[in-house]
Enzyme design. Structure first.
Site, PDB file in Angstrom:
ATOM      1  CD  GLN A  38      -2.870  -1.217   2.308  1.00 56.07           C
ATOM      2  OE1 GLN A  38      -2.392  -1.664   3.185  1.00 56.07           O
ATOM      3  NE2 GLN A  38      -4.016  -0.550   2.236  1.00 56.07           N
ATOM      4  CG  HIS A  58       0.385  -4.747 -13.275  1.00 58.21           C
ATOM      5  ND1 HIS A  58       1.626  -5.076 -12.811  1.00 58.21           N
ATOM      6  CD2 HIS A  58       0.482  -3.212 -12.677  1.00 58.21           C
ATOM      7  CE1 HIS A  58       2.309  -4.150 -12.245  1.00 58.21           C
ATOM      8  NE2 HIS A  58       1.541  -3.251 -12.094  1.00 58.21           N
ATOM      9  CG  ASP A  71       2.696  -0.344 -11.024  1.00 62.08           C
ATOM     10  OD1 ASP A  71       2.517  -0.983 -10.412  1.00 62.08           O
ATOM     11  OD2 ASP A  71       2.654  -0.138 -12.295  1.00 62.08           O
ATOM     12  NE  ARG A  96       0.344  -4.544  11.719  1.00 61.14           N
ATOM     13  CZ  ARG A  96      -1.035  -4.749  11.241  1.00 61.14           C
ATOM     14  NH1 ARG A  96      -1.951  -4.118  11.489  1.00 61.14           N
ATOM     15  NH2 ARG A  96      -0.881  -5.960  10.420  1.00 61.14           N
ATOM     16  CG  HIS A 141      -0.732  -6.069   5.275  1.00 66.62           C
ATOM     17  ND1 HIS A 141      -0.755  -5.379   6.600  1.00 66.62           N
ATOM     18  CD2 HIS A 141      -1.782  -5.727   4.738  1.00 66.62           C
ATOM     19  CE1 HIS A 141      -1.778  -4.673   6.679  1.00 66.62           C
ATOM     20  NE2 HIS A 141      -2.609  -4.834   5.558  1.00 66.62           N
ATOM     21  CG  ASN A 185      -3.058  -7.410   8.408  1.00 67.62           C
ATOM     22  OD1 ASN A 185      -3.270  -6.938   9.661  1.00 67.62           O
ATOM     23  ND2 ASN A 185      -3.634  -6.876   7.417  1.00 67.62           N
ATOM     24  CD  GLU A 186      -7.487  -6.921   8.209  1.00 67.13           C
ATOM     25  OE1 GLU A 186      -7.917  -6.780   7.061  1.00 67.13           O
ATOM     26  OE2 GLU A 186      -7.514  -5.520   8.837  1.00 67.13           O
ATOM     27  CG  ASN A 326      -6.149  -5.254  12.192  1.00 71.80           C
ATOM     28  OD1 ASN A 326      -5.239  -5.048  13.173  1.00 71.80           O
ATOM     29  ND2 ASN A 326      -5.753  -5.714  11.006  1.00 71.80           N
ATOM     30  CE1 TYR A 328     -10.006   0.494   9.800  1.00 75.98           C
ATOM     31  CE2 TYR A 328      -9.607  -1.842   9.941  1.00 75.98           C
ATOM     32  CZ  TYR A 328      -9.056  -0.481   9.844  1.00 75.98           C
ATOM     33  OH  TYR A 328      -7.565  -0.509   9.533  1.00 75.98           O
ATOM     34  CD  GLU A 398      -4.997  -2.726   9.929  1.00 71.38           C
ATOM     35  OE1 GLU A 398      -6.191  -2.669   9.379  1.00 71.38           O
ATOM     36  OE2 GLU A 398      -3.986  -3.433   9.280  1.00 71.38           O
TER      37      GLU A 398
HETATM   38  C1  LIG Z   1       8.613  -0.697 -13.969  1.00 77.63           C
HETATM   39  O1  LIG Z   1       7.340  -0.239 -13.936  1.00 77.63           O
HETATM   40  C2  LIG Z   1       6.943   0.870 -14.446  1.00 77.63           C
HETATM   41  C3  LIG Z   1       5.465   1.148 -14.300  1.00 77.63           C
HETATM   42  O2  LIG Z   1       5.051   1.255 -13.093  1.00 77.63           O
HETATM   43  C4  LIG Z   1       7.540   1.173 -16.070  1.00 77.63           C
HETATM   44  O3  LIG Z   1       7.078   2.161 -16.326  1.00 77.63           O
HETATM   45  C5  LIG Z   1       9.072   0.801 -15.863  1.00 77.63           C
HETATM   46  O4  LIG Z   1       9.414   0.733 -17.138  1.00 77.63           O
HETATM   47  C6  LIG Z   1       9.421  -0.532 -15.093  1.00 77.63           C
HETATM   48  N1  LIG Z   1      10.712  -0.881 -14.893  1.00 77.63           N
HETATM   49  C7  LIG Z   1      11.350  -2.068 -15.301  1.00 77.63           C
HETATM   50  C8  LIG Z   1      12.869  -1.942 -15.044  1.00 77.63           C
HETATM   51  O5  LIG Z   1      10.851  -2.923 -15.771  1.00 77.63           O
END
Ligand SMILES: *[C@@H]1O[C@H](CO)[C@@H](O)[C@H](O)[C@H]1NC(C)=O
Ligand SMILES: *[C@@H]1O[C@H](CO)[C@@H](O)[C@H](O)[C@H]1NC(C)=O
Length: 490
Positions: A38, A58, A71, A96, A141, A185-186, A326, A328, A398
């Site tokens: 996260q 992805h 990412d 944590r 996690h 976790n959870e 945790n 909520y 949490e």
């Molecule tokens: C890593 O991921 C990003 C997208 O989040 C991409 O643009 C980039 O080229 C990637 N790098 C490698 C080394 O694969």
């Protein structure tokens, strides 16, 4: 009245508040939490392996509200020093965070340790300790290495070996400085959400089998990782370790639903706690019985709820140094009527026990629909745990409140405050509760909600490549509570 005014009024009426002392016991600790996927970003730097959340976001962006992913997230892989500065400003006693399994062990197995991964966590841990902030480290996690998922992930019993091998690496590398550990976790978010509801990574719908296999294997994996610590590291490092459960408090919808509410607690808490914390170990008997009946009704010749051997029961039983929860919110349950269509647990009802879920009108709502706010439920939950599993140390790992991101977050402040009051009352009633953790230190990638749901004491601007962090009003509030070691008089 805003919802929180209703709650504050309720708290005032329910206790003789004018004589209450709202000071926390000496040694009580305040922290805040995040998790690797996260916040870290840097999903593909160096030799880091792919995790199931990398793959899921992805390949199934349509399953994330805003199509986003982790990412970059908060870029804490690069900005961890800024995070520590913010923790210093808050006055946190501990932080944590979780280790990304595939960052430390790029292919999931313990034969190859990533130097960059180890360096990252060493820097973070040393940086925290330099500022007097204790690390509380979660090993898992939710970001399983994808190649372990390809071998069945949590439904493969070998996960107990894979996980405990990974745990051993983490203890060896960091155990000299990390004294508080959480294995997993959870569990409910790992087994029930993907396999019962088909949501979240790995998003494999298999309510009759996947959920239960995952449940049993996860308990064994936790136990094995605990025992590795106990047998190989405890004498040397003298730390503590447990697992962290998400618990919802269940109340009966009508007079007739008291037994069902108890069953719902066993379903939610018991499936992931009874084997570890109860005196007798194994599954909660009522749940095991119902699962067997359900299996027969579905045409299976025997229960598809996997039994434990006596050896496994003994192996899992007692593998804890504290109970971490945790919390909520709360839910209502009532028995489903004949032919009533039930949504899947945990985003709808509880089909396994034929229960419909609802919320009391007076429980304030928030933007995450599964969280009915009922602070007193936390205190009731703690008493239930103590009555069922015995007296032990409790940690809130949490507790927090989602918004759409306003800087003046009075609602979050009130949420934290009313829960802290319940915690103080619980302590006065004899619950040995020692830690309180806000989810979260900062806004982050909120799983299927993407970046739309914000839990942070700090706001993070995800449109800015520098990911600046800005304290919300709740950050100042929390800092004051920590500094005073007390809540204000009402
Ligand atoms: C890593 O991921 C990003 C997208 O989040 C991409 O643009 C980039 O080229 C990637 N790098 C490698 C080394 O694969
Ligand atoms: C709470 O638990 C800890 C650890 O088991 C123990 O040392 C401490 O004395 C307990 N405190 C109370 C008030 O029971």
């Amino acid at each position: 009245m805003a919802w929180y005014q209703v709650l504050v009024l309720g708290a005032l009426l329910s206790v003789s508040w004018c004589t209450e002392d709202w000071t926390f016991p000496p040694g009580f600790k305040f922290g805040a939490a995040t998790s690797a996927y996260q916040v870290e970003g840097a999903w593909n730097v160096s030799d880091k392996g792919e995790s199931i959340w990398d793959r899921y976001t992805h390949t199934r962006p349509e399953d994330i509200a805003d199509g986003s992913n982790g990412d970059v997230a908060c870029d804490s892989y690069n900005l961890w020093q800024t995070d520590i500065d913010n923790m210093v400003d808050l006055g946190l006693h501990y932080y944590r965070f979780s280790i990304s399994w595939s960052r430390l062990l790029p292919n999931g197995f313990a034969n190859k340790i990533s130097e960059d991964g180890a360096r990252y966590y060493n820097n973070l841990i040393d940086g925290l300790l330099e500022k007097g902030i204790e690390p509380l480290v979660t090993l898992y996690h939710w970001d399983l290495p994808q190649n372990l998922q390809d071998l069945g992930g949590w439904t493969n019993p070998l996960i107990a070996d894979w996980f405990s091998d990974y745990a051993r690496v983490a203890y060896s590398l960091f155990g000299d400085r990390v004294k508080m550990w959480l294995t997993i976790n959870e569990p409910m978010a790992i087994c029930d959400v993907p396999y019962n509801a088909g949501a979240w990574a790995p998003g494999i719908l298999s309510p009759d089998h996947g959920t239960h296999l995952c449940n049993k294997n996860l308990l064994l994996a936790h136990a094995k990782a605990y025992r590795v610590y106990d047998e190989e590291f405890r004498a040397m490092y003298n730390g503590e370790i447990s697992l962290s459960n998400i618990l919802f408090w269940f109340e009966p919808w009508t007079e007739d639903d008291h037994d069902l509410a108890e069953l719902a607690i066993q379903y939610c808490a018991g499936r992931y706690s009874h084997a570890i914390y109860s005196k007798e170990g194994g599954w909660p008997p009522a749940i095991e019985k119902i699962m067997e009946e359900n299996s027969k009704k579905k045409g299976y010749s025997k229960s598809n709820f996997p039994a434990f051997t006596q050896e496994e029961i003994e192996f899992i039983k007692g593998t804890f140094d504290y109970f971490a929860l945790n919390f909520y919110g709360a839910m209502l349950v009532r028995a489903a009527e004949e032919g009533e269509q039930l949504g899947p647990w945990p985003f709808g009802d509880i089909p396994d026990i034929n229960a419909v879920i609802g919320y009391r009108p007076e429980w304030p709502e928030n933007i995450v629909s599964i969280l009915g706010i009922y602070p007193e439920g936390l205190r009731k939950q703690l008493h239930w745990l103590k009555e069922n599993y015995g007296d032990m140390k409790f940690l809130i790992t949490e507790n927090g409140y989602p918004t759409r991101g306003e800087p003046n977050d009075q609602d979050r402040i009130e949420y934290i405050e009313v829960h802290l009051r319940e915690i103080l009352l619980a302590i006065k009633e004899g619950i040995n509760l020692t830690h309180y953790t806000v989810w979260s230190l900062m806004d982050n990638f909120e799983w299927a909600d993407g970046y739309g749901t914000r839990f942070g004491l700090y706001e993070v601007d995800f449109n800015d490549p520098l990911r600046p962090r800005t304290p919300r009003d709740s950050a100042a509030f929390y800092a004051k509570v920590i500094k005073n070691h007390a809540l204000d008089e009402e």
